[in-house]
Design a protein around this motif. Structure first.
Motif, PDB file in Angstrom:
ATOM      1  N   GLU A 148     -13.452  24.800   2.846  1.00 28.85           N
ATOM      2  CA  GLU A 148     -14.367  24.648   4.043  1.00 28.85           C
ATOM      3  C   GLU A 148     -13.779  25.597   4.424  1.00 28.85           C
ATOM      4  O   GLU A 148     -13.206  25.983   5.857  1.00 28.85           O
ATOM      5  N   ASP A 183     -18.104  20.726   6.535  1.00 26.58           N
ATOM      6  CA  ASP A 183     -18.297  20.030   7.585  1.00 26.58           C
ATOM      7  C   ASP A 183     -19.843  20.001   8.396  1.00 26.58           C
ATOM      8  O   ASP A 183     -20.257  21.469   9.138  1.00 26.58           O
ATOM      9  N   HIS A 186     -19.385  22.340  11.803  1.00 30.86           N
ATOM     10  CA  HIS A 186     -18.863  24.052  11.731  1.00 30.86           C
ATOM     11  C   HIS A 186     -20.592  25.088  11.315  1.00 30.86           C
ATOM     12  O   HIS A 186     -20.548  26.088  11.775  1.00 30.86           O
ATOM     13  N   HIS A 211     -18.079  16.547   5.517  1.00 32.37           N
ATOM     14  CA  HIS A 211     -17.097  16.498   6.533  1.00 32.37           C
ATOM     15  C   HIS A 211     -18.099  15.556   7.552  1.00 32.37           C
ATOM     16  O   HIS A 211     -18.881  16.871   8.102  1.00 32.37           O
ATOM     17  N   ASP A 252     -15.061  13.327  10.303  1.00 31.17           N
ATOM     18  CA  ASP A 252     -13.673  14.609  10.690  1.00 31.17           C
ATOM     19  C   ASP A 252     -14.627  14.673  12.637  1.00 31.17           C
ATOM     20  O   ASP A 252     -14.796  15.631  12.495  1.00 31.17           O
TER      21      ASP A 252
HETATM   22 MN   LIG Z   1     -13.297  19.507   9.419  1.00 32.67          MN
END
Ligand SMILES: [Mn+2]
Length: 310
Positions: A148, A183, A186, A211, A252
């Motif tokens: 990740e 993610d 991110h 996520h 998340d």
């Molecule tokens: Mn995450």
């Protein structure tokens, strides 16, 4: 689509893992949880966690490695070889725990591997330590392991900061059981296009986990799914369906002021609505609009998808 949620959202007001799993087990649409190792195993054994999961009709999706304390100066890239080896050992233990719980993968986010200043690290030596770690972990266990990535936070610059860096590591490690956890926040932080990475990895069987969350893009806001970048979220979901992603999509999100159960239910509602939009309008019709490679066709597709939500 299968959904998983974040246990720490529920531990914020009541730190007993048992109560968190009971609350999550009652949420319609969420059948999976991700557990943090070793964080979530401080009060209960692996066997006890496994029993609590089945008592609440929940399944383990993934084990997330959590490096704390002595890893402040780095995990796999730590200049102290003993600490770097401990990080590898902890990751291997995580794969054992994941197997015992029947989980599908271990997710490794290296929050402390990186640098804050120019001239702080030797990039090639650091790179080699990280490659060595992933090769060692992937060889130890057949359990799928995913990286990740996140561009920054905890460090000013994370070492594994982007889709490009992650793919280069994947290619160099060259292990069948190494993949990627994307993610959404991110990717926004890195100014990436979430749908591009999703499409590329899902097509190649390398998207091990997704996520979902949302944010304004500067920091890891962890806002509820679809509340800021709805179209980018819908586009990601389209590619999950197009390529038949069969993992559990993980929420998340960080309910800091919201009630955890209600916040999770809103994530489920949003995702179900997006799924309905895509299913009603049809994957083939969406593909036909994309084939035109035209801005106005894209705008009209968005208008048609809104109409298809009813
Ligand atoms: Mn995450």
């Amino acid at each position: 689509m299968k959904y998983a949620t974040r246990i720490n959202s529920f531990l914020r007001v009541d730190s007993d893992l048992k109560h968190a799993l009971e609350a999550i087990g009652k949420i319609d649409g969420v059948d999976f949880v991700d557990l943090n190792y070793p964080e979530h195993f401080s009060d209960y054994s692996v066997k006890e966690v496994k029993d609590m999961l089945s008592a609440n009709s929940l399944r383990c999706n993934a084990i997330n490695l959590r490096f704390r304390g002595k890893y402040l100066h780095g995990e796999f890239g730590n200049i102290d070889r003993r600490i770097a080896e401990d990080a590898i050992t902890l990751s291997k233990e995580g794969t054992d725990v994941c197997r015992q719980l029947g989980g599908s993968q271990v997710i490794i986010w290296l929050g402390f591997d990186g640098f804050d200043y120019s001239f702080q690290i030797d990039y090639n030596e650091y790179w080699d330590r990280i490659i060595h770690a992933f090769k060692s972990i992937c060889a130890y266990s057949k359990m799928p392991v995913s990286i990740e990535y996140k561009p920054y936070e905890e460090r000013v610059h994370a070492f594994i900061d982007s889709f490009g860096t992650t793919m280069t590591i994947l290619n160099e490690v060259n292990a069948d059981n190494l993949g990627v956890t994307l993610d959404f926040c991110h990717m926004l932080m890195k100014k990436e296009n979430p749908a591009l990475a999703t499409a590329y990895l899902a097509k190649r069987g390398k998207l091990f986990n997704l996520h979902l969350n949302d944010g304004e893009g500067s920091t890891d806001d962890g806002l509820m799914v679809g509340t800021v970048n709805l179209w980018k979220t819908i586009e990601v979901m389209y590619y999950l369906k197009k390529y038949g992603f069969d993992g559990a999509v993980y929420f998340d999100t960080f309910p800091k002021r919201e009630k955890a159960v209600e916040e999770c239910e809103a994530n489920v509602r949003m995702c179900r609505l997006i799924e309905k939009m895509i299913d009603n309008y049809g994957l083939d019709n969406i593909a036909s609009a994309i084939e035109k490679q035209d801005g106005t066709a894209a705008a009209n597709l968005m208008i048609d998808l809104i109409a298809a939500a009813n």
